[in-house]
Write a protein that holds these residues in place. Structure first.
Motif, PDB file in Angstrom:
ATOM      1  N   VAL A 156       2.952   2.442   9.608  1.00 47.31           N
ATOM      2  CA  VAL A 156       2.034   1.554   8.883  1.00 47.31           C
ATOM      3  C   VAL A 156       1.564   2.227   7.605  1.00 47.31           C
ATOM      4  O   VAL A 156       1.551   1.614   6.522  1.00 47.31           O
ATOM      5  N   SER A 157       1.175   3.497   7.706  1.00 54.78           N
ATOM      6  CA  SER A 157       0.699   4.216   6.519  1.00 54.78           C
ATOM      7  C   SER A 157       1.770   4.263   5.436  1.00 54.78           C
ATOM      8  O   SER A 157       1.498   3.973   4.259  1.00 54.78           O
ATOM      9  N   ARG A 158       2.978   4.599   5.813  1.00 58.06           N
ATOM     10  CA  ARG A 158       4.044   4.706   4.812  1.00 58.06           C
ATOM     11  C   ARG A 158       4.393   3.340   4.225  1.00 58.06           C
ATOM     12  O   ARG A 158       4.662   3.213   3.031  1.00 58.06           O
ATOM     13  N   LYS A 159       4.370   2.311   5.056  1.00 60.95           N
ATOM     14  CA  LYS A 159       4.667   0.964   4.576  1.00 60.95           C
ATOM     15  C   LYS A 159       3.659   0.526   3.518  1.00 60.95           C
ATOM     16  O   LYS A 159       4.003  -0.190   2.569  1.00 60.95           O
ATOM     17  N   LEU A 160       2.404   0.956   3.661  1.00 60.05           N
ATOM     18  CA  LEU A 160       1.339   0.552   2.750  1.00 60.05           C
ATOM     19  C   LEU A 160       1.206   1.477   1.545  1.00 60.05           C
ATOM     20  O   LEU A 160       0.342   1.260   0.697  1.00 60.05           O
ATOM     21  N   GLY A 161       2.068   2.487   1.449  1.00 65.55           N
ATOM     22  CA  GLY A 161       2.094   3.311   0.253  1.00 65.55           C
ATOM     23  C   GLY A 161       1.360   4.631   0.327  1.00 65.55           C
ATOM     24  O   GLY A 161       1.241   5.336  -0.682  1.00 65.55           O
ATOM     25  N   TYR A 162       0.849   4.993   1.514  1.00 65.72           N
ATOM     26  CA  TYR A 162       0.199   6.297   1.650  1.00 65.72           C
ATOM     27  C   TYR A 162       1.207   7.413   1.386  1.00 65.72           C
ATOM     28  O   TYR A 162       2.405   7.270   1.653  1.00 65.72           O
ATOM     29  N   ARG A 163       0.688   8.534   0.908  1.00 63.05           N
ATOM     30  CA  ARG A 163       1.503   9.723   0.707  1.00 63.05           C
ATOM     31  C   ARG A 163       1.070  10.816   1.677  1.00 63.05           C
ATOM     32  O   ARG A 163      -0.080  10.873   2.111  1.00 63.05           O
ATOM     33  N   ASP A 164       2.006  11.689   2.019  1.00 63.31           N
ATOM     34  CA  ASP A 164       1.680  12.812   2.897  1.00 63.31           C
ATOM     35  C   ASP A 164       0.586  13.667   2.270  1.00 63.31           C
ATOM     36  O   ASP A 164       0.583  13.923   1.059  1.00 63.31           O
ATOM     37  N   ASP A 165      -0.347  14.111   3.128  1.00 62.09           N
ATOM     38  CA  ASP A 165      -1.504  14.867   2.646  1.00 62.09           C
ATOM     39  C   ASP A 165      -1.761  16.093   3.520  1.00 62.09           C
ATOM     40  O   ASP A 165      -2.901  16.484   3.742  1.00 62.09           O
ATOM     41  N   ARG A 183      -2.758   9.900   2.569  1.00 64.55           N
ATOM     42  CA  ARG A 183      -3.744   9.500   1.558  1.00 64.55           C
ATOM     43  C   ARG A 183      -3.145   8.432   0.659  1.00 64.55           C
ATOM     44  O   ARG A 183      -1.988   8.525   0.240  1.00 64.55           O
ATOM     45  N   LEU A 184      -3.969   7.414   0.368  1.00 59.19           N
ATOM     46  CA  LEU A 184      -3.568   6.321  -0.515  1.00 59.19           C
ATOM     47  C   LEU A 184      -4.533   6.264  -1.685  1.00 59.19           C
ATOM     48  O   LEU A 184      -5.746   6.200  -1.494  1.00 59.19           O
ATOM     49  N   SER A 185      -3.992   6.280  -2.899  1.00 64.46           N
ATOM     50  CA  SER A 185      -4.799   6.202  -4.107  1.00 64.46           C
ATOM     51  C   SER A 185      -4.926   4.754  -4.570  1.00 64.46           C
ATOM     52  O   SER A 185      -4.009   3.942  -4.381  1.00 64.46           O
ATOM     53  N   ARG A 186      -6.054   4.451  -5.183  1.00 59.42           N
ATOM     54  CA  ARG A 186      -6.240   3.111  -5.757  1.00 59.42           C
ATOM     55  C   ARG A 186      -5.118   2.785  -6.736  1.00 59.42           C
ATOM     56  O   ARG A 186      -4.689   1.626  -6.834  1.00 59.42           O
ATOM     57  N   ASP A 187      -4.626   3.772  -7.438  1.00 55.35           N
ATOM     58  CA  ASP A 187      -3.560   3.533  -8.421  1.00 55.35           C
ATOM     59  C   ASP A 187      -2.260   3.086  -7.772  1.00 55.35           C
ATOM     60  O   ASP A 187      -1.413   2.484  -8.436  1.00 55.35           O
ATOM     61  N   ASP A 188      -2.102   3.384  -6.481  1.00 47.05           N
ATOM     62  CA  ASP A 188      -0.870   3.021  -5.773  1.00 47.05           C
ATOM     63  C   ASP A 188      -1.032   1.755  -4.937  1.00 47.05           C
ATOM     64  O   ASP A 188      -0.143   1.411  -4.154  1.00 47.05           O
ATOM     65  N   TRP A 189      -2.151   1.055  -5.103  1.00 45.57           N
ATOM     66  CA  TRP A 189      -2.475  -0.066  -4.230  1.00 45.57           C
ATOM     67  C   TRP A 189      -2.419  -1.397  -4.985  1.00 45.57           C
ATOM     68  O   TRP A 189      -2.950  -1.526  -6.075  1.00 45.57           O
ATOM     69  N   THR A 190      -1.791  -2.381  -4.371  1.00 45.55           N
ATOM     70  CA  THR A 190      -1.827  -3.760  -4.849  1.00 45.55           C
ATOM     71  C   THR A 190      -2.065  -4.659  -3.646  1.00 45.55           C
ATOM     72  O   THR A 190      -1.280  -4.639  -2.684  1.00 45.55           O
ATOM     73  N   THR A 191      -3.141  -5.436  -3.675  1.00 39.76           N
ATOM     74  CA  THR A 191      -3.431  -6.332  -2.559  1.00 39.76           C
ATOM     75  C   THR A 191      -2.450  -7.499  -2.555  1.00 39.76           C
ATOM     76  O   THR A 191      -2.289  -8.177  -3.574  1.00 39.76           O
TER      77      THR A 191
END
Length: 218
Positions: A156-165, A183-191
């Protein structure tokens, strides 16, 4: 509830509604906990609360929610939504923050009743609270974690764009276990389309994202 408007907050998705639970919702959530939320041979949680007997799991689920409400402050909060589809409680999705006004960082955690696994619900409900975090509260980062053998959560984390931290070693049932951080950054997020937030305005101070809670709630 005028003095705690978070009870009126709703996050909606194409299939789901997330809200703080009513007493009836808590009964349904407790029943799900008693029935089991994962394969008992594994343990996806750092605190092994699901090792308790069914009645104790049910009671603890209710007590946990009351404890979160009573301990809530703008400096440290944990918002544990129930996840509802067509009137049926499916599980819970948490979003939490510490010193959010400064850090602009949240963390998440969740569980679903076992019969609701494998339907894409985990991804949809995590997306819902990320929408709340980034688009509603103005978060900059979201954190999550999963034991190395919890492949569903990591997926789920990887599907939503999180990166290894990184990773850490935790005590799981008396044995060392690797927990991976994401960790997921706002810059990598699109609703994605079809997600909504309702009733957030009066709640912002309670999340450390606005003015004084008492003034906003009056």
């Amino acid at each position: 509830m005028r003095r705690f408007p978070v009870f009126r907050l709703r996050v909606t998705t194409p299939r789901l509604e997330l809200r703080l639970p009513s007493l009836d919702d808590l009964d349904a959530l407790a029943d799900l906990a008693a029935q089991g939320v994962h394969d008992p041979q594994g343990m996806p949680f750092a605190v092994p609360w699901t090792d308790a007997e069914p009645a104790a799991r049910a009671r603890g689920t209710i007590q946990w929610q009351f404890g979160q409400w009573s301990a809530w402050s703008p400096e440290k909060w944990s918002c544990s939504f129930v996840v509802v589809r067509e009137g049926q409680v499916l599980g819970t999705q948490e979003i939490a923050g510490t010193d959010f006004a400064v850090t602009r960082q949240v963390s998440t955690g969740s569980w679903l009743g076992r019969r609701f696994h494998g339907q894409g619900i985990g991804t949809e409900m995590r997306t819902a609270v990320l929408h709340l975090a980034f688009d509603g509260l103005g978060a900059r980062h979201a954190r999550s974690g999963a034991f190395a053998d919890n492949h569903a959560s990591a997926a789920v984390s990887r599907k939503l764009g999180y990166r290894d931290d990184g990773f850490e070693i935790l005590n799981r049932r008396g044995e060392a276990a690797e927990s991976r951080r994401f960790r997921l950054s706002r810059d990598d997020w699109t609703t994605p389309p079809g997600f909504g937030i309702h009733g957030l305005g009066p709640c912002l101070p309670f999340f450390g994202a606005g003015g004084a809670p008492d003034q906003q709630a009056s």
